[in-house]
Design a protein around this motif. Structure first.
Motif, PDB file in Angstrom:
ATOM      1  N   GLY A  43       0.812  -1.209   0.000  1.00 57.06           N
ATOM      2  CA  GLY A  43       0.000   0.000   0.000  1.00 57.06           C
ATOM      3  C   GLY A  43       0.842   1.253   0.000  1.00 57.06           C
ATOM      4  N   GLU A  44       1.907   1.277   0.799  1.00 55.57           N
ATOM      5  CA  GLU A  44       2.793   2.441   0.827  1.00 55.57           C
ATOM      6  C   GLU A  44       3.451   2.658  -0.532  1.00 55.57           C
ATOM      7  OE1 GLU A  44       5.541   1.705   3.959  1.00 55.57           O
ATOM      8  OE2 GLU A  44       4.056   2.015   5.566  1.00 55.57           O
ATOM      9  N   ALA A  45       3.897   1.575  -1.147  1.00 51.27           N
ATOM     10  CA  ALA A  45       4.545   1.693  -2.451  1.00 51.27           C
ATOM     11  C   ALA A  45       3.558   2.164  -3.509  1.00 51.27           C
ATOM     12  CB  ALA A  45       5.160   0.352  -2.854  1.00 51.27           C
ATOM     13  N   PHE A  46       2.334   1.629  -3.479  1.00 52.52           N
ATOM     14  CA  PHE A  46       1.339   2.085  -4.450  1.00 52.52           C
ATOM     15  C   PHE A  46       1.053   3.568  -4.279  1.00 52.52           C
ATOM     16  CE2 PHE A  46      -3.166   3.055  -5.336  1.00 52.52           C
ATOM     17  CZ  PHE A  46      -3.087   3.024  -6.727  1.00 52.52           C
ATOM     18  N   GLU A  47       0.890   4.029  -3.050  1.00 55.26           N
ATOM     19  CA  GLU A  47       0.635   5.451  -2.812  1.00 55.26           C
ATOM     20  C   GLU A  47       1.760   6.313  -3.378  1.00 55.26           C
ATOM     21  OE1 GLU A  47      -2.019   5.063   1.303  1.00 55.26           O
ATOM     22  OE2 GLU A  47       0.100   5.600   1.408  1.00 55.26           O
ATOM     23  N   GLN A  48       2.997   5.910  -3.164  1.00 60.07           N
ATOM     24  CA  GLN A  48       4.137   6.678  -3.670  1.00 60.07           C
ATOM     25  C   GLN A  48       4.189   6.653  -5.189  1.00 60.07           C
ATOM     26  OE1 GLN A  48       7.411   4.796  -1.645  1.00 60.07           O
ATOM     27  NE2 GLN A  48       6.798   5.590   0.366  1.00 60.07           N
ATOM     28  N   GLU A  49       3.959   5.485  -5.772  1.00 52.78           N
ATOM     29  CA  GLU A  49       4.038   5.352  -7.228  1.00 52.78           C
ATOM     30  C   GLU A  49       2.889   6.079  -7.912  1.00 52.78           C
ATOM     31  OE1 GLU A  49       6.232   1.048  -6.626  1.00 52.78           O
ATOM     32  OE2 GLU A  49       4.225   1.105  -7.524  1.00 52.78           O
ATOM     33  N   PHE A  50       1.699   6.010  -7.315  1.00 52.52           N
ATOM     34  CA  PHE A  50       0.561   6.715  -7.901  1.00 52.52           C
ATOM     35  C   PHE A  50       0.775   8.225  -7.822  1.00 52.52           C
ATOM     36  CE2 PHE A  50      -3.609   8.719  -7.841  1.00 52.52           C
ATOM     37  CZ  PHE A  50      -4.204   8.156  -8.962  1.00 52.52           C
ATOM     38  N   ALA A  51       1.242   8.728  -6.676  1.00 46.05           N
ATOM     39  CA  ALA A  51       1.485  10.165  -6.540  1.00 46.05           C
ATOM     40  C   ALA A  51       2.527  10.635  -7.552  1.00 46.05           C
ATOM     41  CB  ALA A  51       1.917  10.493  -5.118  1.00 46.05           C
ATOM     42  N   ALA A  52       3.581   9.869  -7.746  1.00 41.53           N
ATOM     43  CA  ALA A  52       4.618  10.239  -8.708  1.00 41.53           C
ATOM     44  C   ALA A  52       4.079  10.244 -10.126  1.00 41.53           C
ATOM     45  CB  ALA A  52       5.803   9.276  -8.589  1.00 41.53           C
ATOM     46  N   TRP A  53       3.276   9.217 -10.469  1.00 48.59           N
ATOM     47  CA  TRP A  53       2.673   9.165 -11.811  1.00 48.59           C
ATOM     48  C   TRP A  53       1.745  10.351 -12.036  1.00 48.59           C
ATOM     49  CZ3 TRP A  53      -2.579   8.770 -12.751  1.00 48.59           C
ATOM     50  CH2 TRP A  53      -2.944   8.595 -14.075  1.00 48.59           C
ATOM     51  N   LEU A  54       0.953  10.693 -11.021  1.00 51.00           N
ATOM     52  CA  LEU A  54      -0.023  11.768 -11.157  1.00 51.00           C
ATOM     53  C   LEU A  54       0.652  13.136 -11.183  1.00 51.00           C
ATOM     54  CD1 LEU A  54      -3.099  12.458 -11.213  1.00 51.00           C
ATOM     55  CD2 LEU A  54      -2.977  12.593  -8.708  1.00 51.00           C
ATOM     56  N   GLY A  55       1.728  13.276 -10.440  1.00 53.63           N
ATOM     57  CA  GLY A  55       2.354  14.579 -10.276  1.00 53.63           C
ATOM     58  C   GLY A  55       1.844  15.304  -9.054  1.00 53.63           C
ATOM     59  N   SER A  56       1.478  14.547  -8.030  1.00 58.40           N
ATOM     60  CA  SER A  56       0.967  15.097  -6.780  1.00 58.40           C
ATOM     61  C   SER A  56       1.933  14.777  -5.654  1.00 58.40           C
ATOM     62  CB  SER A  56      -0.410  14.501  -6.474  1.00 58.40           C
ATOM     63  OG  SER A  56      -0.971  15.056  -5.307  1.00 58.40           O
ATOM     64  N   THR A 107      -4.685  17.216 -10.136  1.00 55.91           N
ATOM     65  CA  THR A 107      -3.643  18.085  -9.585  1.00 55.91           C
ATOM     66  C   THR A 107      -4.039  19.557  -9.630  1.00 55.91           C
ATOM     67  OG1 THR A 107      -2.498  18.353 -11.722  1.00 55.91           O
ATOM     68  CG2 THR A 107      -1.866  16.464 -10.356  1.00 55.91           C
ATOM     69  N   LEU A 108      -5.293  19.843  -9.980  1.00 58.23           N
ATOM     70  CA  LEU A 108      -5.715  21.229 -10.191  1.00 58.23           C
ATOM     71  C   LEU A 108      -6.519  21.797  -9.029  1.00 58.23           C
ATOM     72  CD1 LEU A 108      -6.636  20.579 -13.892  1.00 58.23           C
ATOM     73  CD2 LEU A 108      -4.838  22.139 -13.165  1.00 58.23           C
ATOM     74  N   GLY A 109      -7.277  20.968  -8.342  1.00 58.91           N
ATOM     75  CA  GLY A 109      -8.033  21.411  -7.178  1.00 58.91           C
ATOM     76  C   GLY A 109      -7.246  21.199  -5.897  1.00 58.91           C
ATOM     77  N   GLN A 110      -7.924  21.438  -4.755  1.00 61.18           N
ATOM     78  CA  GLN A 110      -7.247  21.236  -3.466  1.00 61.18           C
ATOM     79  C   GLN A 110      -6.995  19.755  -3.181  1.00 61.18           C
ATOM     80  OE1 GLN A 110      -9.412  23.657  -4.030  1.00 61.18           O
ATOM     81  NE2 GLN A 110      -9.321  25.270  -2.510  1.00 61.18           N
TER      82      GLN A 110
END
Length: 380
Positions: free
Chosen positions: A41-54, A182-185
């Motif tokens: 779960g931690e790795a997915f959160e990090q990888e998803f945030a990096a992919w998204l740009g968040s 990545t555009l809203g809060q």
């Protein structure tokens, strides 16, 4: 041609396309002996945030919870109004009520099926009487395409309300070169099996650049714990399990390819419709569509939607309807959910006409060609 019906959605095909990698990831998660809020779960959160740009991503049980957790993390609940649309999954409105707030439902632009920014500006400048203060707007990026977000962001900023992006159908879509979410809060993503990024069960993830908000939400999703077994705030149980997180890590690696394949399929459908009575789905000039759904309207054909669906099924093409009944007309909500000044007239009209063609990356060229033939045969 084969008369086997091509399904409108086929999440099993997504599993089969990455079966070896998914099976290995599941085996890894099972062998770990840790099944909730662990390394996967931690790795997915990090990888998803990096992919998204968040900056941060927080996994949770489903996309509905993702929206509700954002509202709770922002302190938006009882005594607040949250603005959204009626042409959406019931989940959007359910999340608002789960947080304790009052939904206010606005109408849509008839071409893109997303929130009418002019009506939003009007209600933020002159809120309907008798409602609690408007504290947030949930902008639903529908069918894989962005809302007309620029004027909506400006209206929210002028009114001092938060804008939350519902990206349940928009994984990887962009607006002005930036990925939606990545555009809203903050933003919420469903990971339901049929989504562009789908688990093999329920799942959700939310994203934000607000570190403190992410920390609050991470605590709220597990009973309000910052210290184990000690609730520092009122929380819930909404966790993404390790097996689904491991599966999602695999599927995230193919998401950009899958979105490009969806665009190729959409282009083939566009070509099949050329010169006929159907207009292809509208695209925003400054946005990149990821075609979670390829949605058409029945009105132009001179046939009812049911007749069109029956004809296509006879030719081996399955279809779907997203969404057949607007939220405000469903029995659970009818008469008790306030509407904006437009009365959701375009929403009601669209609900009677829209239907979706098969759309998933694993469709073969032969299947796509058959669907194009069926569309031309229908136009006759």
């Amino acid at each position: 041609m084969s008369m086997t019906v091509i399904p409108q959605a086929d999440p099993g095909a997504g599993y089969r396309a990455q079966q070896a990698e998914i099976d290995a990831a599941v085996a890894r998660a099972l062998a770990s002996g840790w099944y909730i809020l662990g390394r996967e779960g931690e790795a997915f959160e990090q990888e998803f945030a990096a992919w998204l740009g968040s900056s941060r991503a927080v996994g949770c049980a489903n996309g509905t919870d993702a929206l509700a957790l954002i509202l709770r993390g922002m302190g938006i609940g009882e005594g607040s109004t949250v603005v959204t649309v009626s042409h959406t999954a019931v989940a959007t409105v359910a999340a608002i009520e789960m947080a304790g707030a009052v939904p206010l439902l606005l109408d849509i632009d008839p071409d893109t099926y997303t929130m009418d920014p002019e009506e939003l500006t009007a209600v933020l400048e002159d809120p309907p009487p008798g409602l609690p203060p408007i504290r947030a707007v949930i902008a639903v990026h529908l069918y894989g395409q962005a809302c007309d977000l620029e004027p909506m962001l400006a209206a929210c900023q002028a009114a001092g309300v938060a804008l939350i992006e519902d990206c349940a159908q928009a994984h990887g879509a962009t607006l002005g070169g930036r990925r939606l979410g990545t555009l809203g809060q903050a933003s919420a993503f469903s990971l339901y099996p049929t989504k562009n990024l789908g688990a093999l069960g329920d799942g959700g993830v939310l994203a934000t650049d607000d570190y403190e908000l992410a920390e609050r939400i991470a605590a709220i999703r597990q009973y309000g714990w910052k210290e184990r077994y000690v609730s520092s705030m009122v929380g819930v149980n909404s966790r993404l399990d390790e097996i689904q997180a491991a599966i999602l890590r695999v599927k995230l690696t193919a998401l950009d390819w899958g979105n490009e394949r969806r665009r190729q399929i959409a282009a083939a459908y566009d070509a099949a419709l050329a010169g006929g009575p159907f207009a292809p789905p509208a695209r925003r000039a400054d946005a990149e569509h990821v075609f979670h759904q390829y949605v058409l309207r029945a009105g132009a054909w001179g046939m009812t939607r049911a007749d069109i669906q029956a004809r296509l099924r006879q030719d081996g093409v399955g279809t779907g309807i997203h969404y057949p009944v607007p939220v405000h007309l469903q029995s659970a909500y009818f008469g008790r959910i306030p509407l904006g000044p437009a009365g959701c007239a375009e929403t009601a009209r669209a609900a009677l006409e829209v239907f979706s063609l098969p759309m998933y990356p694993e469709l073969t060229d032969e299947q796509v060609g058959h669907i194009g033939w069926a569309l031309r045969n229908l136009a006759g």
